[in-house]
Motif scaffolding. Structure first.
Motif, PDB file in Angstrom:
ATOM      1  N   LEU A   1       0.836  -1.192   0.000  1.00  0.00           N
ATOM      2  CA  LEU A   1       0.000   0.000   0.000  1.00  0.00           C
ATOM      3  C   LEU A   1       0.874   1.245   0.000  1.00  0.00           C
ATOM      4  CD1 LEU A   1      -2.598  -1.071   2.741  1.00  0.00           C
ATOM      5  CD2 LEU A   1      -2.739  -1.433   0.273  1.00  0.00           C
ATOM      6  N   LEU A   2       0.616   2.139  -0.958  1.00  0.00           N
ATOM      7  CA  LEU A   2       1.341   3.409  -1.059  1.00  0.00           C
ATOM      8  C   LEU A   2       0.319   4.523  -1.242  1.00  0.00           C
ATOM      9  CD1 LEU A   2       4.000   5.119  -1.599  1.00  0.00           C
ATOM     10  CD2 LEU A   2       3.579   4.645  -4.027  1.00  0.00           C
ATOM     11  N   SER A   3       0.453   5.586  -0.480  1.00  0.00           N
ATOM     12  CA  SER A   3      -0.428   6.735  -0.672  1.00  0.00           C
ATOM     13  C   SER A   3       0.403   8.011  -0.746  1.00  0.00           C
ATOM     14  CB  SER A   3      -1.443   6.846   0.474  1.00  0.00           C
ATOM     15  OG  SER A   3      -0.883   7.494   1.598  1.00  0.00           O
ATOM     16  N   GLU A   4      -0.247   9.065  -1.194  1.00  0.00           N
ATOM     17  CA  GLU A   4       0.438  10.356  -1.234  1.00  0.00           C
ATOM     18  C   GLU A   4       0.963  10.724   0.146  1.00  0.00           C
ATOM     19  OE1 GLU A   4      -0.320  15.001  -2.597  1.00  0.00           O
ATOM     20  OE2 GLU A   4      -2.027  13.627  -2.470  1.00  0.00           O
ATOM     21  N   GLU A   5       0.206  10.352   1.186  1.00  0.00           N
ATOM     22  CA  GLU A   5       0.591  10.730   2.547  1.00  0.00           C
ATOM     23  C   GLU A   5       1.740   9.885   3.100  1.00  0.00           C
ATOM     24  OE1 GLU A   5      -0.568  13.395   3.992  1.00  0.00           O
ATOM     25  OE2 GLU A   5      -1.816  13.734   2.246  1.00  0.00           O
TER      26      GLU A   5
ATOM     27  N   LEU B   1       0.744  -3.339  -6.294  1.00  0.00           N
ATOM     28  CA  LEU B   1       0.888  -2.108  -5.518  1.00  0.00           C
ATOM     29  C   LEU B   1      -0.391  -1.272  -5.605  1.00  0.00           C
ATOM     30  CD1 LEU B   1       2.775  -0.062  -3.973  1.00  0.00           C
ATOM     31  CD2 LEU B   1       3.359   0.873  -6.232  1.00  0.00           C
ATOM     32  N   TRP B   2      -0.947  -0.934  -4.452  1.00  0.00           N
ATOM     33  CA  TRP B   2      -2.036   0.042  -4.407  1.00  0.00           C
ATOM     34  C   TRP B   2      -1.430   1.440  -4.354  1.00  0.00           C
ATOM     35  CZ3 TRP B   2      -7.022  -0.438  -5.360  1.00  0.00           C
ATOM     36  CH2 TRP B   2      -7.650  -1.678  -5.187  1.00  0.00           C
ATOM     37  N   ILE B   3      -1.893   2.330  -5.221  1.00  0.00           N
ATOM     38  CA  ILE B   3      -1.479   3.735  -5.205  1.00  0.00           C
ATOM     39  C   ILE B   3      -2.720   4.565  -4.900  1.00  0.00           C
ATOM     40  CG2 ILE B   3      -0.485   5.631  -6.522  1.00  0.00           C
ATOM     41  CD1 ILE B   3       1.056   3.611  -8.178  1.00  0.00           C
TER      42      ILE B   3
ATOM     43  N   ALA C   1      -5.850   2.976  -7.039  1.00  0.00           N
ATOM     44  CA  ALA C   1      -5.430   2.229  -8.223  1.00  0.00           C
ATOM     45  C   ALA C   1      -4.594   1.032  -7.804  1.00  0.00           C
ATOM     46  CB  ALA C   1      -4.625   3.109  -9.168  1.00  0.00           C
ATOM     47  N   LEU C   2      -4.864  -0.106  -8.425  1.00  0.00           N
ATOM     48  CA  LEU C   2      -4.048  -1.295  -8.220  1.00  0.00           C
ATOM     49  C   LEU C   2      -3.143  -1.453  -9.436  1.00  0.00           C
ATOM     50  CD1 LEU C   2      -3.362  -3.761  -6.483  1.00  0.00           C
ATOM     51  CD2 LEU C   2      -5.203  -5.008  -7.646  1.00  0.00           C
ATOM     52  N   VAL C   3      -1.846  -1.502  -9.180  1.00  0.00           N
ATOM     53  CA  VAL C   3      -0.828  -1.511 -10.232  1.00  0.00           C
ATOM     54  C   VAL C   3      -0.049  -2.819 -10.186  1.00  0.00           C
ATOM     55  CG1 VAL C   3       1.346  -0.416 -10.950  1.00  0.00           C
ATOM     56  CG2 VAL C   3      -0.614   1.002 -10.296  1.00  0.00           C
ATOM     57  N   ARG C   4       0.231  -3.358 -11.362  1.00  0.00           N
ATOM     58  CA  ARG C   4       1.097  -4.535 -11.452  1.00  0.00           C
ATOM     59  C   ARG C   4       2.106  -4.325 -12.571  1.00  0.00           C
ATOM     60  NH1 ARG C   4      -0.088 -10.829 -13.223  1.00  0.00           N
ATOM     61  NH2 ARG C   4       1.534 -11.761 -11.895  1.00  0.00           N
ATOM     62  N   GLY C   5       3.377  -4.514 -12.260  1.00  0.00           N
ATOM     63  CA  GLY C   5       4.413  -4.368 -13.276  1.00  0.00           C
ATOM     64  C   GLY C   5       4.435  -2.986 -13.908  1.00  0.00           C
ATOM     65  N   GLY C   6       4.108  -1.964 -13.138  1.00  0.00           N
ATOM     66  CA  GLY C   6       4.126  -0.597 -13.644  1.00  0.00           C
ATOM     67  C   GLY C   6       2.871  -0.175 -14.367  1.00  0.00           C
ATOM     68  N   GLU C   7       1.900  -1.078 -14.542  1.00  0.00           N
ATOM     69  CA  GLU C   7       0.671  -0.763 -15.249  1.00  0.00           C
ATOM     70  C   GLU C   7      -0.517  -0.809 -14.297  1.00  0.00           C
ATOM     71  OE1 GLU C   7       0.039  -3.279 -18.608  1.00  0.00           O
ATOM     72  OE2 GLU C   7       2.094  -3.079 -19.346  1.00  0.00           O
ATOM     73  N   ALA C   8      -1.402   0.172 -14.425  1.00  0.00           N
ATOM     74  CA  ALA C   8      -2.620   0.184 -13.617  1.00  0.00           C
ATOM     75  C   ALA C   8      -3.604  -0.837 -14.190  1.00  0.00           C
ATOM     76  CB  ALA C   8      -3.239   1.573 -13.621  1.00  0.00           C
ATOM     77  N   VAL C   9      -4.092  -1.746 -13.338  1.00  0.00           N
ATOM     78  CA  VAL C   9      -5.014  -2.784 -13.800  1.00  0.00           C
ATOM     79  C   VAL C   9      -6.427  -2.579 -13.255  1.00  0.00           C
ATOM     80  CG1 VAL C   9      -3.202  -4.497 -14.130  1.00  0.00           C
ATOM     81  CG2 VAL C   9      -4.348  -4.345 -11.921  1.00  0.00           C
ATOM     82  N   LEU C  10      -6.555  -1.808 -12.187  1.00  0.00           N
ATOM     83  CA  LEU C  10      -7.862  -1.528 -11.597  1.00  0.00           C
ATOM     84  C   LEU C  10      -7.850  -0.105 -11.080  1.00  0.00           C
ATOM     85  CD1 LEU C  10      -9.834  -3.797  -9.111  1.00  0.00           C
ATOM     86  CD2 LEU C  10      -9.549  -1.364  -8.658  1.00  0.00           C
ATOM     87  N   GLY C  11      -8.893   0.634 -11.342  1.00  0.00           N
ATOM     88  CA  GLY C  11      -8.976   2.015 -10.866  1.00  0.00           C
ATOM     89  C   GLY C  11     -10.316   2.295 -10.225  1.00  0.00           C
TER      90      GLY C  11
END
Length: 306
Positions: A85-89, A106-108, A130-140
């Motif tokens: 989990l990663l957030s702006e904060e 990775l969740w952004i 956003a859920l990201v895998r391998g540098g690509e967003a797969v779910l938003g």
């Protein structure tokens, strides 16, 4: 034949995940609406203190509360999930310049996109997941609290829709406009410079409207109200958490969100800045938009990396 890449991490069921994302999103909406109206927020979060009272004001309080709500909610709902989990904060404490996080999934998160709009009371702010895998967003997921509108986008399934609190769903509806002279631009209220004005003049688009928050802008494209959004970085640039969720929903709806040279957006690269000339559109005129924008920027700002 190579097996298809997993849409979600092992052990995570789509409907279960969407159910928790709905709950967390509408909870975030309740928190932000309360702070925005100066009311007591739910879930035990403290009421915002003004700077005069020794606090940091409603924006900081709301941002931090939603951040905690989302991070705790995802961690509690999926304690064994193989994601980070990663957030702006939390980025300041989690990230090292030049080094991607060691995370396949990775969740952004952006707990409050459009802080100026939140503070100014325009209602044009959003929450991004956003859920990201391998540098690509797969779910938003893009939440627009004031509109009571929740957008989902599943990129591998090419499926995007919006819901209200009652769970009623409507698919994305991109506009049929194609000629550049007919396209409607959605632009920022707070981030415009002379180069952008020159670029827009070169593109010779049709109408335009101003909306806060990247999520709010992309939602107007998803509803068919507008056709494109352009982000042109200058002294500063948007970050991964600004772009990942809106890009995922737009891609899932059949639209496009790329650099002006056609390069796709990438996340968790070691540099969270999404610099350059980025174009989000309904997709139908995307190649022509990119070609004209890249050619125009070569004259407007020679050497600028689109």
């Amino acid at each position: 034949m190579m097996p298809a890449a997993a849409v979600l991490p092992a052990g995570i069921e789509e409907e279960q995940l969407l159910a928790h994302l709905r709950r967390l999103s509408w909870g975030a909406a309740d928190i932000l609406l309360a702070y925005g109206r100066g009311e007591q927020p739910p879930y035990g979060f403290p009421k915002a203190l003004s700077v005069d009272e020794g606090g940091e004001g409603p924006v900081s309080a709301a941002d931090l509360a939603v951040n905690q709500w989302l991070l705790d909610g995802l961690a509690q709902a999926f304690p064994n999930a193989g994601w980070t989990l990663l957030s702006e904060e939390t980025a300041k404490d989690q990230l090292t310049a030049g080094e991607p996080l060691d995370a396949e999934w990775l969740w952004i998160l952006d707990p409050l996109d459009g802080t100026k709009d939140f503070l100014q009371g325009t209602g044009e702010y959003a929450v991004h997941l956003a859920l990201v895998r391998g540098g690509e967003a797969v779910l938003g997921v893009v939440l627009l609290p004031e509109k009571e509108e929740l957008w989902f986008g599943l990129v591998p399934e090419q499926r995007a829709w919006r819901e209200n609190r009652a769970g009623e769903q409507q698919p994305a509806c991109l506009s049929p406009r194609r000629a550049l002279s007919e396209l409607v631009l959605v632009a920022s209220r707070n981030h415009r410079d002379q180069r952008l004005e020159q670029l827009l003049e070169a593109l010779a688009l049709g109408d335009s409207k101003a909306i806060g928050s990247v999520g709010g802008k992309v939602a107007t494209i998803l509803r068919g109200e507008t056709d494109l959004y352009i982000s042109l970085s200058g002294k500063s640039a948007p970050k991964d958490w600004d772009m990942a969720a809106p890009e995922a929903v737009l891609q899932a709806a059949g639209g496009a969100f790329t650099h002006a040279d056609g390069r796709p957006l990438r996340y968790n690269t070691g540099d969270v800045r999404q610099a350059g000339c980025l174009i989000a559109s309904h997709g139908g005129s995307h190649q022509e938009l990119c070609q004209k924008a890249a050619a125009a920027m070569a004259e407007i700002d020679p050497g600028f990396a689109v």
